[in-house]
Design an enzyme around this catalytic site. Structure first.
Site, PDB file in Angstrom:
ATOM      1  N   ALA A 281       0.829  -1.205   0.000  1.00 18.30           N
ATOM      2  CA  ALA A 281       0.000   0.000   0.000  1.00 18.30           C
ATOM      3  C   ALA A 281       0.864   1.256   0.000  1.00 18.30           C
ATOM      4  O   ALA A 281       0.569   2.235  -0.702  1.00 18.30           O
ATOM      5  CB  ALA A 281      -0.925  -0.003   1.225  1.00 18.30           C
ATOM      6  N   TYR A 282       1.920   1.229   0.775  1.00 21.04           N
ATOM      7  CA  TYR A 282       2.816   2.386   0.885  1.00 21.04           C
ATOM      8  C   TYR A 282       3.488   2.669  -0.458  1.00 21.04           C
ATOM      9  O   TYR A 282       3.557   3.817  -0.905  1.00 21.04           O
ATOM     10  CB  TYR A 282       3.858   2.109   1.959  1.00 21.04           C
ATOM     11  CG  TYR A 282       4.729   3.286   2.321  1.00 21.04           C
ATOM     12  CD1 TYR A 282       4.216   4.380   3.013  1.00 21.04           C
ATOM     13  CD2 TYR A 282       6.085   3.295   2.006  1.00 21.04           C
ATOM     14  CE1 TYR A 282       5.009   5.453   3.363  1.00 21.04           C
ATOM     15  CE2 TYR A 282       6.894   4.364   2.356  1.00 21.04           C
ATOM     16  CZ  TYR A 282       6.354   5.432   3.032  1.00 21.04           C
ATOM     17  OH  TYR A 282       7.150   6.493   3.382  1.00 21.04           O
TER      18      TYR A 282
END
Length: 244
Positions: A152-153
């Site tokens: 996600a990052y």
């Protein structure tokens, strides 16, 4: 020196955002530290006692447009302008891809990617009115390089790099520069807990980056790199070019 210049930094209550704010202050700028944490007001007061420029703190939630607009308007009302905007606020859930929950993904994308978008949009409106401005967004190694466990990052930070490029092209003729700085393995309060120690052996320089070191890169890109736009600058100790 940046005497009489005005800089705003998001996520400035601690860590890299605080270091960026202090570097602007060292160079003589007026600096507005912003953060969702109200402690940023006292943090700014402490800095104001050390440097010549006016250093103030302001509560700002990068995920709420009204908060961003209100803060920017207050800055322009106070100083008559905004020269530099550093969109540093962010964070992320670090898990292997299939272990990410819907909430993990949404929180990371909303804070990092959407928060940066909302800030950029409103900053550009200010810069269009005044005829100039410089934005520096906070990328990460995840903008261009994948050490694993950051699905996600990485998605958010890669998106920030893409938005940086898009806005740079859209507004280059308006004397607005938009760039991105991607810090390396930097020791901050947000990434304690053993993660850095696991990654450290992959850094060719075999040490952490200090917040003060990368802050100098942000301020240089914001204020001195006057023919640079649309770029993502890595300050990573060599990680992206060679693992050891």
């Amino acid at each position: 020196m940046l005497k009489d210049k005005v800089a705003m930094v998001t996520g400035a209550a601690q860590g890299i955002g605080y270091a960026i704010s202090e570097e602007f202050a060292i160079q003589g700028a007026n600096v507005v530290l912003t953060d969702y944490n109200p402690s940023v007001v006292d943090t700014a007061k402490d800095l104001n006692e050390k440097y010549d420029g006016e250093i103030t703190g302001m509560v700002l939630n990068v995920m709420k447009t009204d908060s961003i607009v209100d803060s920017l308007n207050k800055i322009v009302d106070t100083y008559g302008k905004l020269d530099y905007a550093v969109n540093n606020a962010g964070g992320g859930v670090l898990k292997p891809f299939a272990e990410l929950t819907d909430d993990d993904f949404d929180k990371t994308i909303n804070l990092d990617l959407r928060g940066t978008f909302l800030c950029m949009r409103e900053e550009i409106k200010i810069f269009l009115k005044q005829g100039y401005g410089s934005i520096v967004n906070a990328g990460a190694l995840g903008s261009v390089y994948n050490p694993g466990g950051m699905g996600a990052y990485n998605a958010a930070k890669n998106g920030i790099m893409g938005m940086t490029q898009a806005a740079a092209v859209d507004y280059a003729e308006n004397n607005i520069r938009v760039n991105c700085v991607a810090p390396g393995l930097t020791k901050t309060p947000l990434n304690d807990g053993g993660f850095l120690e696991k990654i450290l052996p992959t850094v060719p320089m075999k040490r952490y980056e200090t917040a003060a070191e990368v802050a100098k890169v942000y301020v240089f890109v914001a204020s001195e790199a006057t023919f640079m736009t649309g770029q993502t600058i890595l300050s990573d100790g060599g990680v992206s070019v060679g693992l050891k």
